[in-house]
Enzyme design. Structure first.
Site, short mmCIF file in Angstrom:
data_model
loop_
_atom_site.label_atom_id
_atom_site.label_comp_id
_atom_site.label_asym_id
_atom_site.label_seq_id
_atom_site.Cartn_x
_atom_site.Cartn_y
_atom_site.Cartn_z
N ASN A 221 63.68 59.97 3.09
CA ASN A 221 62.51 59.83 3.96
C ASN A 221 61.85 61.20 4.08
O ASN A 221 62.34 62.20 3.55
CB ASN A 221 62.89 59.24 5.32
CG ASN A 221 63.89 60.09 6.09
OD1 ASN A 221 63.85 61.33 6.04
ND2 ASN A 221 64.81 59.45 6.80
N GLU A 224 64.07 64.02 5.54
CA GLU A 224 65.13 64.42 4.60
C GLU A 224 64.56 65.24 3.45
O GLU A 224 65.15 66.26 3.05
CB GLU A 224 65.84 63.18 4.07
CG GLU A 224 66.67 62.45 5.10
CD GLU A 224 67.12 61.08 4.66
OE1 GLU A 224 68.10 60.56 5.22
OE2 GLU A 224 66.46 60.49 3.76
N ASP A 289 68.09 51.00 3.53
CA ASP A 289 68.97 50.13 2.74
C ASP A 289 68.16 49.03 2.06
O ASP A 289 68.42 48.67 0.90
CB ASP A 289 70.03 49.50 3.64
CG ASP A 289 70.91 50.52 4.34
OD1 ASP A 289 71.08 51.63 3.79
OD2 ASP A 289 71.40 50.22 5.44
#
Length: 340
Positions: A221, A224, A289
């Site tokens: 993301n 990150e 996920d």
């Protein structure tokens, strides 16, 4: 036909062609074999009503109505693969405890292959217990030990990966930094995947950045990606962040940016920004996920990176409109394609 009308007509034709292509890819998801490696968890939800404050302390009292369980962490990636008609092969570790029994039951209920789950007698099964009152999460309780797996278990996992790799279509490394994704496991998995010409998708943790080199696709993301490149996050910085991360890891990069959509940086120099359709956000739990599961199935079905990212973006928008780790269905993605 005037020039403006001609351009609009051509644009519509291109859009309709793209929709048909995405629908065709989606139809190929069924039975694709996805190997999912990482930190499996059990998500437990305690649902109840809140009507008073405890006389013992200034906290709410939850009257429990029911308890439910879901595969969490990396096992939620496998859950998403199964929900999208793929065949998921789960690799990870669990403790020798009741949480492991519940998790294995939940995985098998979803027809997820659990042959690659190894037992570590010195670590508990990672478990996240969420207490929910009036549809709002009040508290989370974690059971976990984050140390890396023991060398003998690490060796067993690598041996298993070497045996199964030829039988799967795409590999997902889902790193929650709970001890399974060690440098040895990650580097060996990427190496053998390249030997067998299998795509490897990594949902990363910044502190493990260096071990993901040479993967096919990294999906951080924006926070990150910022941490992984030491470049301050921001709309103007996304180009520098994506370009630097691509060069550093020698991998394609897909930065997920929440309500701003996604930015895809490909090794051939192509950069694509995919906008997200506005939708009310109920929960961000498990959105990453959903993204990697959709990309894995799309790549296994012959999609380009841009097509895979577009499908995953549609799936992510649907996912955040749901509570908890609820998965996304093929029919929901089809509807999302039609609404493009």
């Amino acid at each position: 036909m005037r020039v403006s009308e001609s351009l609009a007509h051509n644009s519509l034709k291109i859009k309709n062609k793209m929709k048909q292509r995405l629908l065709k890819i989606l139809e190929q998801f069924k039975n694709k074999k996805i190997l999912v490696v990482g930190d499996i968890m059990l998500d437990k939800y305690i649902w109840g009503e809140v009507s008073r404050i405890s006389p013992e302390a200034p906290v709410q009292v939850v009257n429990v109505l029911k308890e439910t369980y879901e595969p969490g962490g990396t096992s939620n990636v496998a859950n998403n693969v199964a929900a999208l008609d793929g065949n998921a092969f789960m690799v990870g570790i669990a403790g020798n405890d009741e949480a492991k029994n519940v998790l294995l039951k939940e995985l098998k209920k979803r027809e997820i292959n659990t042959d690659g789950i190894f037992i570590d007698n010195e670590k508990p099964t990672t478990q996240k217990v969420r207490i929910v009152g009036r549809s709002q999460q009040l508290l989370r309780v974690d059971y976990e030990k984050k140390e890396h797996v023991h060398k003998n278990i690490e060796h067993s996992i690598i041996e298993f990966l070497e045996l199964i790799i030829k039988d799967v279509d795409v590999i997902v490394i889902s790193d929650y930094a709970k001890g399974v994704i060690t440098p040895a496991i990650c580097s060996r998995l990427i190496e053998i995947s390249r030997n067998y010409n299998k795509a490897v998708i990594v949902d990363p943790k910044p502190k493990h950045r260096d071990i993901y080199s040479n993967a096919t696709l990294i999906t951080p993301n924006n926070a990150e990606a910022s941490e992984m490149t030491n470049i301050e996050d921001g709309d103007d910085a996304v180009f520098d962040i994506g370009t630097k991360l691509l060069k550093y890891l020698n991998a394609n990069v897909l930065i997920t940016r929440g309500e701003k959509g996604m930015s895809l940086f490909e090794k051939d120099g192509k950069i694509t920004h995919i906008p997200a359709k506005a939708k009310e956000v109920y929960s961000l739990i498990g959105a990453g996920d959903t993204v990697v599961a959709t990309i894995a199935l799309a790549l296994a079905s012959g999609a380009s990176l841009e097509e895979a990212a577009t499908l995953s973006n549609i799936a992510a928008v649907i996912k955040v409109g749901k509570i908890g780790t609820a998965s996304v269905s093929i029919e929901e993605i089809k509807k999302g394609i039609e609404e493009l």
